[in-house]
Design an enzyme around this catalytic site. Sequence first.
Site, mmCIF file in Angstrom:
data_model
loop_
_atom_site.group_PDB
_atom_site.id
_atom_site.type_symbol
_atom_site.label_atom_id
_atom_site.label_comp_id
_atom_site.label_asym_id
_atom_site.label_seq_id
_atom_site.Cartn_x
_atom_site.Cartn_y
_atom_site.Cartn_z
ATOM 1 N N HIS A 33 3.431 10.312 9.554
ATOM 2 C CA HIS A 33 3.515 8.851 9.628
ATOM 3 C C HIS A 33 3.305 8.389 11.073
ATOM 4 O O HIS A 33 4.249 8.276 11.852
ATOM 5 C CB HIS A 33 4.873 8.374 9.086
ATOM 6 C CG HIS A 33 4.965 6.886 8.916
ATOM 7 N ND1 HIS A 33 5.482 6.295 7.786
ATOM 8 C CD2 HIS A 33 4.609 5.862 9.726
ATOM 9 C CE1 HIS A 33 5.438 4.984 7.913
ATOM 10 N NE2 HIS A 33 4.916 4.691 9.097
ATOM 11 N N HIS A 219 5.302 1.875 2.694
ATOM 12 C CA HIS A 219 6.439 1.486 3.553
ATOM 13 C C HIS A 219 7.441 0.732 2.682
ATOM 14 O O HIS A 219 7.112 -0.343 2.151
ATOM 15 C CB HIS A 219 5.988 0.536 4.661
ATOM 16 C CG HIS A 219 5.268 1.163 5.804
ATOM 17 N ND1 HIS A 219 3.996 1.642 5.721
ATOM 18 C CD2 HIS A 219 5.666 1.368 7.089
ATOM 19 C CE1 HIS A 219 3.622 2.112 6.901
ATOM 20 N NE2 HIS A 219 4.616 1.962 7.753
ATOM 21 N N GLU A 222 12.996 -0.086 4.276
ATOM 22 C CA GLU A 222 13.142 -0.162 5.738
ATOM 23 C C GLU A 222 13.909 -1.456 6.034
ATOM 24 O O GLU A 222 15.120 -1.412 6.249
ATOM 25 C CB GLU A 222 11.742 -0.162 6.381
ATOM 26 C CG GLU A 222 11.730 -0.261 7.887
ATOM 27 C CD GLU A 222 10.322 -0.498 8.448
ATOM 28 O OE1 GLU A 222 9.430 -0.933 7.706
ATOM 29 O OE2 GLU A 222 10.140 -0.282 9.664
#
Length: 361
Positions: A33, A219, A222
Amino acid sequence: MGNAAMHGEKEERPELSISLRAQLHALSKVDLHRHLEGSLRLQTLAEIAQEHGIDLPSYDIEYLRPFVTVTDDEPDFHRFLQKFQLLRRFYTTQAAIERVAYEAVADAAADNVKYLELRFNPVALARAQGFSLDEVTTWVCAAVARAQRDFGVRTNLILQIGRDEDLDTASYIADVALAHRSEGVVGLDLAGDEARYPARCFAAVFQRVRQEGLGVTVHAGEVGGAENVREAVELLGAQRIGHGVRAIENSEVVQLLRDCGVTLEVCPTSNLQTGVVRRFWQHPLPDMLALNLRVTINTDDPSISDTTLTDEYLTVTLAMGVTLEQIKRTIVTAAESSFQPPDERRRLAEWFRKELGLEGR
Ligand code: HPA
Ligand code: ZN
């Protein structure tokens, strides 16, 4: 040479004279990543700005630093993402794009990364100058191919869709990714503001590329909660999750990740700078390891976060109590989770097991 050796005494326990940083730097690593747009050398930006007359009050790298790198900013997700906006002005020519791609691989090599998956948003590289998504992708692929030969880092590419894109653009980025598979594109990513833009709109696009054999990473978890991780896995078919640290807020989602063998791409410094955690000691990485989740450690954006993978290993060791043995296991997990054909993936994981002394364990 240590003091004892200089004075002619027998040097005892020489292994203690090797600093922890040097030991971690020496490890052969995997980064799954890492954003190309977050991996630009300040010096290169200054040179590109000067060559192309980008209008800046100063070309000094100390002037540029706070625009690119998180310095003493209050941790904040949107402020973090804003750094990418300024960077879009620097993709001025084919040569500039090739240079930043080449240097990103060179910098990974200097950190002893042996396998890298570098991701980029082709819209971000193309838009300021009106390049086509197809041509910028061709340039990045070519530069990375050259760099991996020159530096011995096996490198594959992931194309990234911003959550704020419309569906037609997203679908077109997927087409570009599929069209560049023979040049090293191995996956598709979804990034951007997960609190504002739900992933489910992109389900069909991601399911399509997954069926065609590309890897899918999203993603999620988060700045958004565990439900976003569930959505990414169940609706988009994500095999890997970018960050995913908030998955542990929901035991059902933890179970889903284990059942589906989903790998989490954890990026500790990025999490601190976006405000996901306030202090490193509060980071859930040790809990994620204890829960037997498939955890990997990555950089996200080395230039924005002013970090290297060695720095991230040092942070998890010193601030979170993660052991060297655990770090080595995350490296093998990363190799096993690489978006490569099964045979190559197995071979890579085997190579790392041997290299890191984890054979038979
Ligand atoms: N989260 C979401 N989108 C991003 C990030 C991130 O950490 N980095 C670059 N794009
Ligand atoms: Zn990221």
